[in-house]
Every structure is written in C-alpha cells, then in structure tokens.
Design a protein around this motif. Structure first.
Motif, PDB file in Angstrom:
ATOM      1  N   VAL A   1      43.056  36.274  40.007  1.00 18.63           N
ATOM      2  CA  VAL A   1      42.544  37.506  39.411  1.00 18.63           C
ATOM      3  C   VAL A   1      43.332  37.836  38.147  1.00 18.63           C
ATOM      4  CG1 VAL A   1      42.099  39.955  39.763  1.00 18.63           C
ATOM      5  CG2 VAL A   1      41.873  38.356  41.689  1.00 18.63           C
TER       6      VAL A   1
ATOM      7  N   ASP B   1      40.756  46.792  45.589  1.00 17.80           N
ATOM      8  CA  ASP B   1      39.356  46.472  45.288  1.00 17.80           C
ATOM      9  C   ASP B   1      39.148  44.976  45.111  1.00 17.80           C
ATOM     10  OD1 ASP B   1      38.686  49.123  45.421  1.00 17.80           O
ATOM     11  OD2 ASP B   1      38.573  49.444  43.255  1.00 17.80           O
ATOM     12  N   ARG B   2      40.120  44.314  44.469  1.00 13.21           N
ATOM     13  CA  ARG B   2      39.974  42.874  44.278  1.00 13.21           C
ATOM     14  C   ARG B   2      40.077  42.129  45.620  1.00 13.21           C
ATOM     15  NH1 ARG B   2      39.424  45.448  40.542  1.00 13.21           N
ATOM     16  NH2 ARG B   2      37.384  45.396  41.523  1.00 13.21           N
TER      17      ARG B   2
ATOM     18  N   HIS C   1      29.309  35.234  41.040  1.00 18.57           N
ATOM     19  CA  HIS C   1      30.260  36.346  41.173  1.00 18.57           C
ATOM     20  C   HIS C   1      31.238  36.341  40.002  1.00 18.57           C
ATOM     21  CE1 HIS C   1      32.141  39.366  43.905  1.00 18.57           C
ATOM     22  NE2 HIS C   1      33.146  39.162  43.066  1.00 18.57           N
ATOM     23  N   GLN C   2      31.650  35.184  39.587  1.00 23.15           N
ATOM     24  CA  GLN C   2      32.576  35.068  38.453  1.00 23.15           C
ATOM     25  C   GLN C   2      31.918  35.548  37.166  1.00 23.15           C
ATOM     26  OE1 GLN C   2      33.549  31.033  37.175  1.00 23.15           O
ATOM     27  NE2 GLN C   2      35.735  31.583  37.166  1.00 23.15           N
ATOM     28  N   THR C   3      30.630  35.278  37.013  1.00 21.86           N
ATOM     29  CA  THR C   3      29.902  35.730  35.824  1.00 21.86           C
ATOM     30  C   THR C   3      29.794  37.245  35.798  1.00 21.86           C
ATOM     31  OG1 THR C   3      28.599  33.677  35.785  1.00 21.86           O
ATOM     32  CG2 THR C   3      27.721  35.560  34.555  1.00 21.86           C
ATOM     33  N   VAL C   4      29.528  37.838  36.943  1.00 24.98           N
ATOM     34  CA  VAL C   4      29.416  39.289  37.032  1.00 24.98           C
ATOM     35  C   VAL C   4      30.763  39.958  36.793  1.00 24.98           C
ATOM     36  CG1 VAL C   4      28.899  41.209  38.580  1.00 24.98           C
ATOM     37  CG2 VAL C   4      27.427  39.200  38.561  1.00 24.98           C
ATOM     38  N   ASP C   5      31.821  39.363  37.308  1.00 27.74           N
ATOM     39  CA  ASP C   5      33.164  39.942  37.167  1.00 27.74           C
ATOM     40  C   ASP C   5      34.108  38.878  36.610  1.00 27.74           C
ATOM     41  OD1 ASP C   5      35.547  41.267  37.318  1.00 27.74           O
ATOM     42  OD2 ASP C   5      35.275  41.986  39.369  1.00 27.74           O
TER      43      ASP C   5
ATOM     44  N   ASP D   1      36.784  42.473  47.208  1.00 24.23           N
ATOM     45  CA  ASP D   1      35.813  41.579  46.568  1.00 24.23           C
ATOM     46  C   ASP D   1      35.913  40.159  47.137  1.00 24.23           C
ATOM     47  OD1 ASP D   1      34.846  43.592  44.988  1.00 24.23           O
ATOM     48  OD2 ASP D   1      36.038  43.063  43.221  1.00 24.23           O
TER      49      ASP D   1
ATOM     50  N   THR E   1      43.105  43.694  32.539  1.00 23.51           N
ATOM     51  CA  THR E   1      42.452  45.003  32.590  1.00 23.51           C
ATOM     52  C   THR E   1      43.271  46.023  33.365  1.00 23.51           C
ATOM     53  OG1 THR E   1      41.181  44.333  34.552  1.00 23.51           O
ATOM     54  CG2 THR E   1      40.150  43.998  32.398  1.00 23.51           C
TER      55      THR E   1
ATOM     56  N   ARG F   1      36.997  38.952  35.691  1.00 24.04           N
ATOM     57  CA  ARG F   1      38.404  39.046  36.078  1.00 24.04           C
ATOM     58  C   ARG F   1      38.781  37.952  37.076  1.00 24.04           C
ATOM     59  NH1 ARG F   1      38.231  45.440  37.324  1.00 24.04           N
ATOM     60  NH2 ARG F   1      36.339  44.667  38.339  1.00 24.04           N
TER      61      ARG F   1
END
Length: 378
Positions: free
Chosen positions: A220, A66-67, A134-138, A70, A224, A140
């Motif tokens: 990444v 998934d990463r 994108h960094q703010t949303v995710d 992304d 998590t 990780r």
C-alpha cells in the motif's frame, strides 16, 4: 477680588499607609494573576496542540484500518477463494517432501523463459483480473499477491520476484502457525515504484471451518497519507510530524523517511510518553538544541495495539515565544504596571523615613517670686 484657593493637605504618613493598603496588595495580586494566567494559557495552547495531534492521528489510524479492510474484502472475493482452493487441490495426496521438491523446481526456473507459461496462467487467471480491477480503482495498492496454503503464488497483479513466498517473514506472520493472522509491516521503500509503502497481509480462511487455506498480501502506497501531517499550519515555527517509536521521522514538512532523520521533539517528550499521566496530559514544554523552548502536543495513533510494527506518534510543536506572541505585550504591560506600583511605594517609604520631622516640645519658663517679698496667707 482674587480667586479663592482650595488646598487639600494629606499627611505623608497617612498617604503612605493608604498606598501600602491598596497599591501593594493590588500589585502583588496582579503579579500572581499574571503568573497563573501564563500557566492557564500554556495549558490552553498545549491542549489545542494535543487536539490537532489527536485529529491527525485518528485520520492516519483510519487510513491504515481502511486499507486492511480493503485487503480483507479481496480475501473473501469468490474468484480469489476459488483460485486458492484449486491450487490446494493440486497438492492433495502429495507428501510434504514431494511438494517441496516440486516447488523448488519451479522456483529455480521462475526467472527463466521456462516459467513463462505458468506466469501467464497466474497473471491471466480470473482472480488476477479481479485484483487488477481493484488496483485500477484504487491506485494506492501497488502490488497484490495471492498464495495457497503452501506459500506458492496462485494469482497476482504482477510477476513476483519469487514463486515461493512461505520462506518470507511476512508470509510466516500471516500464516501464524496455521491459525491465520492479519499482518502489517513497518513502513518500507520500494525501489521499483519509488514509493514508501506498508505490506498488508490477510489470511484466507475456509468458510465454515476457518481453516487456513492461503493469503492475500498487498503493498500500500503511503503518499496519500503524508498530507494529513503536512497540512497542519500554525505559524512559521510550528511543525507537525509523524514519528516512529524509535524517533525516526516518517513525514513532516520538507522531511521524509528516506532522509533517516531523528526527531528532537520526540526525544524531548519521550519521558511523558512513558507514563499514563503524561499521555493523558498530551503536551509538554521542553527545550531542544539551540536553547529553543518548545510547546509540544502529541497523540499516539493507537495502531501498535493491532499491528505490532506500527508504533507511530503524531507531534505538533511550536516555539513557546511564538505561541505566546498574541498575549505577550499585554502580559508584559500588566507586569510592568504592577512593578511600577511596588517600586513607587517603596521609594515613597524610603523618602518618608529619610525626611520625617521630629516633634519639638516647648518648655515653659516659670517666673520665680522676687526675693524679700512677703507671702500672703491663704
């Protein structure tokens, strides 16, 4: 009137024969069944551990894939493609030597006040703003960097340590001699963010021609990911672990990669990993240091097939004594009863052989006729 007494008398020989024909076969069958049931139980528990390991390995594999997806989405963002194309146009008509000289000049002053205007331009570009969103949303994604075809930084979420990235191994792996290839690094530790991370690099290819024009590289955070392993709870001695192919534990209860601890469990099951039959079985019984017998289930994450640096394996182990605890009392009771039956028959046989009676033949005395008597004629 006295009550009548009924007595049943069974000859000892017949009783012994009856016991030999019933108790002995039943006891032997019971011991054999107990032995087979232990093997079946071991297979059941081992397969259960394997299933848990496979489920955890699947979640870990999905997390990594998934990463990568992304980062691939970032690489196709119009703002990123435009920033890379604009940077590549600045090198148009310039010889490799001239381009290298220009890059070297910027690189020398990159960490000086002279580079501040260029750094501000790079971090304030539409592509950089897109990356930060994108960094703010995710969160990780710790850091994201975009380079052009020559390896120069054109957009980033932060000021990079170097302006020129093409002399790094990870960039060369993404460049792949101009073909472009997805690259995922081995797990690393970032001193700045104090996080364990992997680097995910994706090539940016020109639409239509698939020509390599740049890269997007992201760090990444894996914090998590570790709960996937630590949440496995089976008992006091049960442990799940994510292990590298050299045996180093990446994540386990109260253990992390920075401790640089080698897994005894992984070493004990390594032979099984070397054969297709062992991998298919998915569990082994092994003895580790201290003489503890462990039942170990394992599963390969399958990541190494796509990303050469990620030869990760999930293990789930438990002391065999604890794993068999719910049935141990019943099995021991059945074994004890079978052995008691056999011992009783043996003792009865010994008693019979020592106390058996020998039949006595009665000899009749034949009377002789008196001497001088006459015999009558028939």
């Amino acid at each position: 009137m006295p009550a009548e007494r009924y007595e049943v008398r069974i000859p000892l020989r017949r009783l012994l024969i009856a016991l030999l024909l019933t108790v002995v076969p039943i006891s032997i069958a019971g011991l054999f069944t107990i032995s087979q049931s232990e093997k079946a139980l071991e297979k059941t528990i081992g397969t259960h551990f394997q299933t848990i390991a496979e489920s955890t390995a699947s979640e870990i594999s999905q997390f990594i894939h998934d990463r990568v997806i992304d980062v691939g989405v970032m690489a196709t963002a119009p703002a990123v493609e435009e920033a890379i194309s604009a940077a590549n146009r600045t090198w148009a008509g310039m010889s490799d030597a001239a381009a290298a000289e220009r890059i070297q000049g910027i690189e020398k002053g990159w960490n000086t006040p002279a580079a501040e205007p260029l750094v501000k331009q790079i971090l304030g570009s539409p592509a950089a703003r897109r990356l930060r969103r994108h960094q703010t949303v995710d969160p990780r994604f710790l850091r994201i960097t975009v380079t052009d075809a020559r390896g120069a930084v054109v957009a980033a979420t932060h000021k990079t340590l170097d302006y020129f990235q093409a002399d790094e191994d990870f960039w060369q792996a993404i460049h792949a001699k101009g073909r472009g290839s997805v690259n995922v690094t081995d797990i690393l530790f970032d001193e700045v963010t104090k996080s364990h991370y992997i680097g995910v690099g994706v090539p940016v290819l020109e639409e239509g021609s698939n020509r390599f024009i740049g890269t997007v590289d992201a760090l990444v955070d894996l914090s998590t990911l570790f709960p996937f392993v630590n949440r496995v709870k089976l008992g006091p001695t049960a442990r799940a672990a994510l292990v590298k192919e050299d045996g180093t534990i990446i994540a386990a209860p109260e253990v992390n990669l920075s401790m640089n601890i080698k897994s005894e469990i992984y070493a004990a099951m390594q032979d099984a990993l070397q054969t297709s039959e062992g991998r298919q079985t998915g569990y082994v019984q092994a003895t580790v240091s201290g003489g503890a017998s462990k039942l170990i289930g394992f599963a390969d994450t399958g990541l190494k097939g796509d990303y050469a640096n990620l030869g990760w394996v999930v293990t789930v182990s438990q002391d065999r004594r604890e794993a068999f605890a719910p049935t141990r009392a019943v099995i021991r009771l059945l074994a004890f009863m079978a052995l008691v039956g056999l011992v009783a028959v043996v003792l009865l046989g010994v008693y019979f052989s020592l106390h058996r009676t020998v039949g006595i033949t009665h000899i009749e005395t034949v009377a002789r006729p008196a001497s001088g008597g006459t015999q009558s004629a028939a």
